[in-house]
Each structure stands twice: as C-alpha cells, then as structure tokens.
Design a protein around this motif. Sequence first.
Motif, mmCIF file in Angstrom:
data_model
loop_
_atom_site.group_PDB
_atom_site.id
_atom_site.type_symbol
_atom_site.label_atom_id
_atom_site.label_comp_id
_atom_site.label_asym_id
_atom_site.label_seq_id
_atom_site.Cartn_x
_atom_site.Cartn_y
_atom_site.Cartn_z
ATOM 1 N N PRO A 42 0.842 -1.206 0.000
ATOM 2 C CA PRO A 42 0.000 0.000 0.000
ATOM 3 C C PRO A 42 0.873 1.251 0.000
ATOM 4 C CG PRO A 42 -0.071 -1.088 2.139
ATOM 5 C CD PRO A 42 0.706 -1.990 1.215
ATOM 6 N N LYS A 43 0.395 2.264 -0.727
ATOM 7 C CA LYS A 43 1.130 3.530 -0.765
ATOM 8 C C LYS A 43 1.017 4.209 0.586
ATOM 9 C CE LYS A 43 1.578 5.569 -5.232
ATOM 10 N NZ LYS A 43 1.174 6.650 -6.102
ATOM 11 N N ARG A 44 2.127 4.765 1.016
ATOM 12 C CA ARG A 44 2.078 5.502 2.274
ATOM 13 C C ARG A 44 2.102 6.986 1.967
ATOM 14 N NH1 ARG A 44 6.735 7.553 4.423
ATOM 15 N NH2 ARG A 44 8.647 7.089 3.332
ATOM 16 N N GLN A 45 1.534 7.736 2.856
ATOM 17 C CA GLN A 45 1.496 9.179 2.694
ATOM 18 C C GLN A 45 2.896 9.763 2.908
ATOM 19 O OE1 GLN A 45 -1.206 11.047 1.841
ATOM 20 N NE2 GLN A 45 -2.256 9.114 1.523
ATOM 21 N N LYS A 46 3.238 10.771 2.111
ATOM 22 C CA LYS A 46 4.517 11.444 2.307
ATOM 23 C C LYS A 46 4.475 12.258 3.591
ATOM 24 C CE LYS A 46 6.163 11.820 -2.384
ATOM 25 N NZ LYS A 46 6.660 12.702 -3.413
#
Length: 103
Positions: A42-46
């Motif tokens: 899953p993409k993580r928030q910057k």
Amino acid sequence: NLVDDEGGGAAEAEMGSPADPPRVVHGTPSITSFFPPAAHPPKRQKTDEDRAAARLSADDKFEAGVAQLLEMGYGEADARGALRHSAANVQAAVERLLHGVSG
C-alpha cells in the motif's frame, strides 16, 4: 473440444500438454486468469521528513550543477540563473548559456 462441466452443460476446454488435464473455461477468460495481479504494498502518505529529504536532494543537485558550471568557466550568477531556468538540468543550462540566454 467440448467437456461436460459439473452443471451438465458443455464448456470449451483449453488443451495443455498431453500430461495436463484440459482446463474448463466458461466464456472469455480475463487477462487476470493468465497474469494474476501483482501484490503491491500500500502507498504511504509522504511525511514532512520525506518532503525535506526530497528538497535537500533537489538543493544538492542544484548546487552540484552550479559547481559543474563553475568548473567549466561560467560565472556563478550566470550558472545559477541558467540552472534555475532549466530545472537544475546541467546540459540544458549549458545550452542556454551557449546560446547567450542569461538567467
């Protein structure tokens, strides 16, 4: 080839190698039957830390470009201006400087 499926109807069968039993296919197979979707994390928030690291990297790249242009004999103000207008791309900055476009 037609193969009886469990429901009593006929379905198209794909033939593999002679040792493989035919695979029953109902309708048109989707691309995922041949290439299952890859598992992507899953993409993580910057975070602010990520943004600061990216900014630092961009600043480092810019300063390295200034150093390169200074080594080539260009003045610092011209080097910085050309790099600013070429998104820190040294080759584009050199082209800009060679064509007499000031920063």
